[in-house]
Design a protein around this motif. Sequence first.
Motif, PDB file in Angstrom:
ATOM      1  N   MET A 120       0.829  -1.213   0.000  1.00 33.57           N
ATOM      2  CA  MET A 120       0.000   0.000   0.000  1.00 33.57           C
ATOM      3  C   MET A 120       0.856   1.253   0.000  1.00 33.57           C
ATOM      4  O   MET A 120       0.354   2.335  -0.229  1.00 33.57           O
ATOM      5  CB  MET A 120      -0.863   0.044   1.269  1.00 33.57           C
ATOM      6  N   GLY A 121       2.118   1.091   0.321  1.00 27.32           N
ATOM      7  CA  GLY A 121       2.990   2.236   0.534  1.00 27.32           C
ATOM      8  C   GLY A 121       2.981   3.246  -0.587  1.00 27.32           C
ATOM      9  O   GLY A 121       2.946   4.448  -0.348  1.00 27.32           O
ATOM     10  N   ARG A 122       3.017   2.777  -1.819  1.00 28.26           N
ATOM     11  CA  ARG A 122       3.053   3.721  -2.935  1.00 28.26           C
ATOM     12  C   ARG A 122       1.724   4.465  -3.066  1.00 28.26           C
ATOM     13  O   ARG A 122       1.693   5.666  -3.328  1.00 28.26           O
ATOM     14  CB  ARG A 122       3.406   2.987  -4.226  1.00 28.26           C
ATOM     15  N   VAL A 123       0.622   3.758  -2.862  1.00 28.52           N
ATOM     16  CA  VAL A 123      -0.698   4.403  -2.926  1.00 28.52           C
ATOM     17  C   VAL A 123      -0.788   5.494  -1.855  1.00 28.52           C
ATOM     18  O   VAL A 123      -1.245   6.614  -2.126  1.00 28.52           O
ATOM     19  CB  VAL A 123      -1.828   3.358  -2.744  1.00 28.52           C
ATOM     20  N   LEU A 124      -0.330   5.187  -0.645  1.00 24.94           N
ATOM     21  CA  LEU A 124      -0.371   6.174   0.438  1.00 24.94           C
ATOM     22  C   LEU A 124       0.618   7.308   0.189  1.00 24.94           C
ATOM     23  O   LEU A 124       0.326   8.467   0.506  1.00 24.94           O
ATOM     24  CB  LEU A 124      -0.094   5.496   1.778  1.00 24.94           C
ATOM     25  N   ALA A 125       1.773   6.991  -0.393  1.00 26.44           N
ATOM     26  CA  ALA A 125       2.750   8.044  -0.718  1.00 26.44           C
ATOM     27  C   ALA A 125       2.201   8.973  -1.800  1.00 26.44           C
ATOM     28  O   ALA A 125       2.440  10.186  -1.756  1.00 26.44           O
ATOM     29  CB  ALA A 125       4.072   7.422  -1.150  1.00 26.44           C
ATOM     30  N   ASP A 126       1.472   8.418  -2.759  1.00 27.31           N
ATOM     31  CA  ASP A 126       0.846   9.270  -3.774  1.00 27.31           C
ATOM     32  C   ASP A 126      -0.165  10.214  -3.136  1.00 27.31           C
ATOM     33  O   ASP A 126      -0.234  11.403  -3.477  1.00 27.31           O
ATOM     34  CB  ASP A 126       0.167   8.416  -4.854  1.00 27.31           C
ATOM     35  N   TRP A 127      -0.970   9.687  -2.199  1.00 29.72           N
ATOM     36  CA  TRP A 127      -1.931  10.550  -1.501  1.00 29.72           C
ATOM     37  C   TRP A 127      -1.189  11.620  -0.704  1.00 29.72           C
ATOM     38  O   TRP A 127      -1.531  12.803  -0.764  1.00 29.72           O
ATOM     39  CB  TRP A 127      -2.828   9.722  -0.571  1.00 29.72           C
ATOM     40  N   ALA A 128      -0.157  11.202   0.046  1.00 27.06           N
ATOM     41  CA  ALA A 128       0.627  12.161   0.832  1.00 27.06           C
ATOM     42  C   ALA A 128       1.250  13.212  -0.079  1.00 27.06           C
ATOM     43  O   ALA A 128       1.259  14.406   0.237  1.00 27.06           O
ATOM     44  CB  ALA A 128       1.710  11.437   1.638  1.00 27.06           C
ATOM     45  N   GLY A 129       1.748  12.768  -1.229  1.00 24.61           N
ATOM     46  CA  GLY A 129       2.339  13.704  -2.186  1.00 24.61           C
ATOM     47  C   GLY A 129       1.345  14.738  -2.680  1.00 24.61           C
ATOM     48  O   GLY A 129       1.695  15.910  -2.859  1.00 24.61           O
ATOM     49  N   SER A 130       0.094  14.335  -2.870  1.00 24.96           N
ATOM     50  CA  SER A 130      -0.925  15.305  -3.304  1.00 24.96           C
ATOM     51  C   SER A 130      -1.192  16.336  -2.222  1.00 24.96           C
ATOM     52  O   SER A 130      -1.399  17.521  -2.515  1.00 24.96           O
ATOM     53  CB  SER A 130      -2.219  14.591  -3.714  1.00 24.96           C
ATOM     54  N   ARG A 131      -1.164  15.921  -0.960  1.00 22.41           N
ATOM     55  CA  ARG A 131      -1.356  16.865   0.151  1.00 22.41           C
ATOM     56  C   ARG A 131      -0.138  17.784   0.278  1.00 22.41           C
ATOM     57  O   ARG A 131      -0.275  18.974   0.552  1.00 22.41           O
ATOM     58  CB  ARG A 131      -1.605  16.127   1.474  1.00 22.41           C
ATOM     59  N   VAL A 132       1.063  17.219   0.101  1.00 19.56           N
ATOM     60  CA  VAL A 132       2.296  18.023   0.146  1.00 19.56           C
ATOM     61  C   VAL A 132       2.274  19.047  -0.980  1.00 19.56           C
ATOM     62  O   VAL A 132       2.607  20.221  -0.769  1.00 19.56           O
ATOM     63  CB  VAL A 132       3.547  17.125   0.074  1.00 19.56           C
ATOM     64  N   ALA A 133       1.885  18.629  -2.181  1.00 21.13           N
ATOM     65  CA  ALA A 133       1.826  19.561  -3.309  1.00 21.13           C
ATOM     66  C   ALA A 133       0.849  20.701  -3.039  1.00 21.13           C
ATOM     67  O   ALA A 133       1.117  21.856  -3.399  1.00 21.13           O
ATOM     68  CB  ALA A 133       1.443  18.816  -4.589  1.00 21.13           C
ATOM     69  N   ALA A 134      -0.266  20.400  -2.379  1.00 20.12           N
ATOM     70  CA  ALA A 134      -1.233  21.450  -2.048  1.00 20.12           C
ATOM     71  C   ALA A 134      -0.649  22.447  -1.057  1.00 20.12           C
ATOM     72  O   ALA A 134      -0.919  23.648  -1.136  1.00 20.12           O
ATOM     73  CB  ALA A 134      -2.514  20.826  -1.485  1.00 20.12           C
ATOM     74  N   GLN A 135       0.164  21.978  -0.123  1.00 20.94           N
ATOM     75  CA  GLN A 135       0.758  22.841   0.904  1.00 20.94           C
ATOM     76  C   GLN A 135       2.014  23.547   0.411  1.00 20.94           C
ATOM     77  O   GLN A 135       2.245  24.706   0.717  1.00 20.94           O
ATOM     78  CB  GLN A 135       1.104  21.996   2.138  1.00 20.94           C
ATOM     79  N   PHE A 136       2.853  22.826  -0.355  1.00 18.54           N
ATOM     80  CA  PHE A 136       4.175  23.333  -0.703  1.00 18.54           C
ATOM     81  C   PHE A 136       4.328  23.674  -2.182  1.00 18.54           C
ATOM     82  O   PHE A 136       5.377  24.159  -2.588  1.00 18.54           O
ATOM     83  CB  PHE A 136       5.249  22.306  -0.315  1.00 18.54           C
TER      84      PHE A 136
END
Length: 187
Positions: A19-35
């Motif tokens: 699941m790690g990549r799926v969760l990292a993709d989600w985290a990346g979308s949140r990071v992109a929104a913030q940063f």
Amino acid sequence: MTSTSHIVVLAASMRGERMGRVLADWAGSRVAAQFGSHDLIDLADCVLPDDEHLQPGGGAPTPISERLDRADGYVFVTPEYNHSYPGSLKRAIDWHYREWMFKPATVLSYGVQGGLLATEHLRGVFAELHMVTTRRVVGLHTPWYDLGPTGYAAPEPVTKAFDMALGELDWWSETLRVARRDRPYGT
């Protein structure tokens, strides 16, 4: 308004059916929104040198050394394996040293109980590397139940908690970037 900090999201799991990549993709979308942007490093795609070449304080440059060095902060997306974090993450941490120094990290852990033991083990390792771990971290309890057709569909409280952790990461990233520039350690 987005931050100017450059954040690396690191997917720690290398298992098949992970699941790690799926969760990292989600985290990346949140990071992109913030940063505004981010750099995703998936350890499953990274070949590190043999450990026989590892030296105290890291080793020779690896395929991800420059990417880690450019980062102002990190988001580690890690499962909990046997009450700790995976060996793949330990190897990636050990192969780098200077790249991590005086930078902040937050952890998005996952597992049956949220993976928080992996996070707690990482805190001590990060402290040894002169990293600052955000107080706010997020543990995802059984996130496989929140998979949808487009990936991980985080419950609203999870998204809110992770965004708060990213806000703290943003503050530390900016603060430590200025400190590294204006008052380098050891001078």
